[in-house]
Motif scaffolding. Sequence first.
Motif, short mmCIF file in Angstrom:
data_model
loop_
_atom_site.label_atom_id
_atom_site.label_comp_id
_atom_site.label_asym_id
_atom_site.label_seq_id
_atom_site.Cartn_x
_atom_site.Cartn_y
_atom_site.Cartn_z
N MET A 1 0.83 -1.20 0.00
CA MET A 1 0.00 0.00 0.00
C MET A 1 0.86 1.25 0.00
O MET A 1 0.56 2.21 -0.65
N LEU A 2 2.00 1.20 0.73
CA LEU A 2 2.81 2.40 0.81
C LEU A 2 3.47 2.72 -0.52
O LEU A 2 3.98 1.85 -1.20
N ASN A 3 3.47 3.98 -0.82
CA ASN A 3 4.10 4.49 -2.03
C ASN A 3 5.60 4.56 -1.78
O ASN A 3 6.04 5.17 -0.83
N MET A 4 6.38 3.93 -2.64
CA MET A 4 7.83 3.98 -2.48
C MET A 4 8.43 5.16 -3.25
O MET A 4 9.62 5.37 -3.24
N GLU A 5 7.60 5.89 -3.91
CA GLU A 5 8.03 7.10 -4.60
C GLU A 5 7.97 8.26 -3.61
O GLU A 5 7.25 8.21 -2.63
N PRO A 6 8.74 9.32 -3.88
CA PRO A 6 8.72 10.43 -2.92
C PRO A 6 7.38 11.15 -2.85
O PRO A 6 6.68 11.30 -3.86
N ILE A 7 7.05 11.55 -1.65
CA ILE A 7 5.91 12.44 -1.40
C ILE A 7 6.56 13.77 -1.00
O ILE A 7 7.12 13.89 0.08
N VAL A 8 6.52 14.73 -1.91
CA VAL A 8 7.13 16.04 -1.65
C VAL A 8 6.05 16.96 -1.12
O VAL A 8 5.04 17.20 -1.79
N VAL A 9 6.25 17.45 0.09
CA VAL A 9 5.30 18.33 0.76
C VAL A 9 5.89 19.73 0.74
O VAL A 9 6.97 19.96 1.28
N LEU A 10 5.20 20.66 0.10
CA LEU A 10 5.67 22.04 0.00
C LEU A 10 5.02 22.92 1.06
O LEU A 10 3.84 22.75 1.38
N SER A 11 5.81 23.86 1.56
CA SER A 11 5.27 24.88 2.46
C SER A 11 5.95 26.20 2.14
O SER A 11 6.97 26.24 1.44
N GLY A 12 5.36 27.27 2.63
CA GLY A 12 5.90 28.62 2.42
C GLY A 12 4.75 29.61 2.37
O GLY A 12 3.58 29.25 2.23
N ARG A 13 5.10 30.88 2.45
CA ARG A 13 4.09 31.95 2.45
C ARG A 13 3.31 31.99 1.13
O ARG A 13 3.82 31.58 0.10
#
Length: 180
Positions: A1-13
């Motif tokens: 079930m887990l994705n072995m590809e990156p999960i990129v989480v963006l943050s910023g103003r």
Amino acid sequence: MLNMEPIVVLSGRAGVGKTSVAAELVARMPALHAQTSAMILKIRPNSIRTRIGLQEAGNSLDVETDFSWIARETLDVIRENPHHPIIVDAVRVPRQVSKIRTAIPTHVIHIHLTASRPKIIARFMARKRIIDDGLAYETIEVDDSEKWNTELAAISDLVVDTDYRSPSETAATVIDFTKR
């Protein structure tokens, strides 16, 4: 079930360039673009479709779900697309990042984008988004969801200053980082 590809989480103003960088990442990796505004509208289809309306709906979802709504929606994207990198555009509160990391314990990469306030205001004023129509940047930056940027930078895996980087250059930096 887990994705072995990156999960990129963006943050910023608001106005720092998250969505522009996400679009570059989606094209280059290729990856899926999981926009939190779309998540809000999926959960709450009757939300007011303005920046302020979406901020209010997101803040309310944070309270109602103990900040886990983005993690839950990201898990749904993974279930539907188990072998694709995913770009989450964007988190606004440190507890959202924590909930994502707990729900998806591997391959989550949190990237915080930053820029000087004058650059952010100039970008915000130059963009043409319906949800921002008629808003002054000062109206947006006072929302509770905008006050966490120092803390988000502190817990991120990488901080990228976008003052003098294009979205393409920023995406290249992010992609290089995801390969480490």
